[in-house]
Design an enzyme around this catalytic site. Structure first.
Site, PDB file in Angstrom:
ATOM      1  N   GLY A  11       0.848  -1.183   0.000  1.00 25.54           N
ATOM      2  CA  GLY A  11       0.000   0.000   0.000  1.00 25.54           C
ATOM      3  C   GLY A  11       0.877   1.224   0.000  1.00 25.54           C
ATOM      4  O   GLY A  11       2.031   1.152   0.398  1.00 25.54           O
ATOM      5  N   GLY A  23       1.680   5.789   4.311  1.00 27.28           N
ATOM      6  CA  GLY A  23       0.581   6.349   5.084  1.00 27.28           C
ATOM      7  C   GLY A  23      -0.697   5.543   4.987  1.00 27.28           C
ATOM      8  O   GLY A  23      -1.734   5.967   5.482  1.00 27.28           O
ATOM      9  N   GLY A  59      -1.277   2.809   6.504  1.00 23.40           N
ATOM     10  CA  GLY A  59      -1.586   2.202   7.795  1.00 23.40           C
ATOM     11  C   GLY A  59      -1.007   0.823   7.974  1.00 23.40           C
ATOM     12  O   GLY A  59      -1.445   0.063   8.845  1.00 23.40           O
ATOM     13  N   LYS A  60       0.027   0.491   7.195  1.00 26.93           N
ATOM     14  CA  LYS A  60       0.612  -0.857   7.272  1.00 26.93           C
ATOM     15  C   LYS A  60       1.342  -1.076   8.604  1.00 26.93           C
ATOM     16  O   LYS A  60       1.111  -2.064   9.301  1.00 26.93           O
ATOM     17  CB  LYS A  60       1.594  -1.074   6.099  1.00 26.93           C
ATOM     18  CG  LYS A  60       0.975  -0.814   4.722  1.00 26.93           C
ATOM     19  CD  LYS A  60       1.938  -1.112   3.595  1.00 26.93           C
ATOM     20  CE  LYS A  60       3.151  -0.191   3.530  1.00 26.93           C
ATOM     21  NZ  LYS A  60       2.826   1.203   3.178  1.00 26.93           N
ATOM     22  N   GLU A  69       9.029  -4.121   6.488  1.00 27.85           N
ATOM     23  CA  GLU A  69      10.044  -3.758   5.503  1.00 27.85           C
ATOM     24  C   GLU A  69      11.435  -4.253   5.889  1.00 27.85           C
ATOM     25  O   GLU A  69      12.329  -3.460   6.171  1.00 27.85           O
ATOM     26  CB  GLU A  69      10.068  -2.232   5.310  1.00 27.85           C
ATOM     27  CG  GLU A  69       8.798  -1.736   4.654  1.00 27.85           C
ATOM     28  CD  GLU A  69       8.951  -0.312   4.142  1.00 27.85           C
ATOM     29  OE1 GLU A  69      10.001  -0.033   3.536  1.00 27.85           O
ATOM     30  OE2 GLU A  69       8.027   0.488   4.340  1.00 27.85           O
TER      31      GLU A  69
END
Lengths: 330, 251
Positions: B38, B41, B43-44, B174
């Site tokens: 996504g 920002g 929301g991940k 990440e």
């Protein structure tokens, strides 16, 4: 890249090397006996240094190893001092049990206060510890009937050590007693630092955010180390009351809290011997400078503190360690 | 739901007026290799914070092995096998990787509360820490302070710390952030090689990596789940192209 087929080192040996007792430590503790032979007139000063060193060590458990600042550690020092002093004043002058009780009472207070301490961090923590210290100091002042207020606790009478050794004027007994107690406490603190619990304290110091993510119950650990630290501070306070047979209100003071932090930072926080070296430098310097020119002592202390913080941010021991490691490389 | 190891039901979270988690319901089956993608920002990371208990949701529930863990503190979730890594290195700079991983092993075994016994007495834990470091390729770098490790090595240590807890659900935020493209493939090959007993949800921006390693993809946009599906479905989805892949091309 190096050959990975043959291991470069044994991981257990690495860990052992971290915690092993070094030759220099033996030299240090043996030389702590020297004042008995060469500096008899300084035994009183040496006793004060030993006590301050234990107090600084107790603070190091928080500041150096767990990464939490306290500017009110004299609360526990004072509680220990008054406990030992009051016991002796009201009829129980046996030193060892008195000292044990001083530690236990400080431990109890440390445990209760730890419930507040683990809920706050950083700036708020500094303010709350100062607040607590002022609170206790004022309580000590108001409770004149018990503590003697600003006049100090008079009439502390210690029994002979082991029923045998008199508290002599030169302070032979006082220094021997303090040195043994401080050394034993040092051994316990050293073991704590080198234990898995000690490693988890350093983990909290290094990264409090990561700790819950590796499954560590940080708050519980902090409460335990806070309680342990208070206990040793109480023992240090008890030692002072017993060896001077007097308790001054400044045992609880904000100034004493600040001074012990200065000693620790001067010597090097988080280095086991930092607090000890710091208290030696601090008290010897005060003794020398204040005897010449009492009003200038704080000037020199301030200057020393600023220079150390700027040029040796890890304290004097940290600076020495840095020099040695640079030498080794070149 | 019986096969899910980790699932959420209608998770909600607001920061002031900003909705950062909107009705999020996901199911992570055993052995999953799920990617969470996504735009920035979306929301991940917030979702990972909600799953691990580092943020408390305003509403909804989190289940681990079908038990409601919504109110469990983070360290308790780790003890039950739900473990995360961080997008920004969250390590212990002044202690060595060996000490750091030994600490994690001691925490898992319930040894880290012991203060009366020296560390050398915990030979098994030290050996296990060393093996963990070796398995992820850090066997030659166990002894220096962590801050002296190269950035890529620190990324590996980030994962080693999580692995030493013996997780069965691993949330990787990440893992290859800041790692050059060529090396991130290596890193993901190591991750893909982890036991299939470990279910994995990872956040990643590199679409090559995502399509190569994910068995299923969840796409988030402004706090909500846009679509979830197999890689082929996602790459064919128009909405995904518009809000995510498309906008990435424009940028």
């Amino acid at each position: 890249m190096t050959d990975t087929a043959t291991p470069l080192y044994n991981p257990q040996d690495l860990m052992r090397a971290q915690v092993r007792w070094r030759m220099l430590e033996t030299v240090f503790w043996v030389s702590a006996l020297l004042p008995f032979f060469v500096a008899e007139t300084y035994l009183v000063l040496c006793t004060q240094i030993a006590i301050a060193a234990l107090f600084a060590l107790s603070l190091d458990l928080l500041v150096g190893y767990s990464g939490i600042v306290s500017l009110g550690h004299a609360v526990y020092f004072g509680i220990g001092a008054y406990t030992a002093g009051l016991l002796a004043k009201y009829g129980w002058g046996e030193p060892l049990s008195g000292l044990l009780l001083a530690g236990l009472v400080a431990m109890l207070f440390g445990y209760l206060i730890s419930f507040i301490m683990v809920r706050i961090t950083h700036f708020a923590l500094i303010m709350v510890t100062i607040g607590l210290c002022l609170l206790f100091e004022e309580f000590g002042n108001q409770a004149h009937d018990i503590t003697g207020g600003h006049d100090g606790l008079q009439g502390v009478r210690m029994w002979r050590l082991f029923g045998t050794f008199r508290w002599d004027l030169y302070g032979f007994t006082a220094y021997a007693y303090s040195l043994v107690v401080v050394f034993l406490c040092f051994l316990v603190i050293r073991r704590i630092i080198n234990s898995p619990f000690g490693l988890s304290l350093r983990g909290m110091r290094e990264n409090a955010r990561r700790m819950p993510a590796i499954g560590a119950p940080s708050k519980q650990r902090l409460q335990i180390v806070y309680t342990i630290s208070a206990t040793f501070a109480g023992i240090a306070g008890g030692l002072l009351a017993q060896t001077t047979q007097f308790v001054a209100l400044d045992a609880l003071s904000f100034q004493r809290s600040a001074e012990v932090l200065v000693m620790l930072v001067l010597g090097g926080a988080g280095r086991l011997y930092g607090g000890i070296i710091g208290s030696i430098i601090f008290l010897v310097a005060r003794d020398q400078l204040a005897s010449n020119n009492p009003q200038y002592w704080y000037f020199w202390l301030g200057l020393l503190l600023i220079l150390v913080i700027i040029f040796l941010p890890n304290g004097i021991l940290g600076g020495i360690a840095h020099l040695l490691s640079r030498r080794k490389k070149s | 739901m019986s096969t899910s190891v980790l699932s959420t039901r209608n998770l909600q979270k607001k920061f002031g007026q900003l909705v950062v988690a909107r009705d999020i319901s996901i199911d992570l089956p055993k052995g999953a290799r799920y990617a969470l993608i996504g735009p920035n920002g979306a929301g991940k990371t917030t979702l990972i914070n909600l799953l691990t208990g580092m943020l408390a949701p305003d509403g909804g529930q989190v289940f681990l092995d079908e038990a409601d863990i919504t109110t469990l503190p983070p360290s308790e979730r780790v003890k039950r096998g739900l473990v995360r890594t961080f997008q920004i290195n969250t390590l212990f700079p002044n202690i060595s990787p060996l000490e750091a991983v030994t600490l994690v092993v001691c925490e898992r075994k319930g040894e880290a509360g012991t203060w009366w016994r020296g560390l050398p007495g915990y030979g098994a834990s030290i050996e296990e820490a060393y093996e963990t470091l070796k398995s992820i390729g850090l066997g030659d770098h166990v002894d220096r302070p962590t801050r002296q490790l190269a950035y890529g090595q620190q990324r590996l240590l980030e994962i080693a710390l999580a692995l030493a807890t013996k997780p069965h659900v691993l949330l990787l935020d990440e893992p290859a952030a800041g790692v050059p493209k060529g090396e991130s493939q290596e890193l993901f090959t190591a991750i893909a090689g982890l036991s299939s007993d470990i279910s994995i949800l990872f956040i990643e921006h590199d679409m090559d990596v995502v399509f190569r390693f994910a068995s299923r993809i969840i796409v988030m946009v402004s706090g909500g789940i846009l679509v979830e599906g197999a890689p082929a479905e996602i790459s064919a989805d128009k909405r995904v192209h518009e809000v995510y892949l498309g906008s990435a091309h424009h940028a």
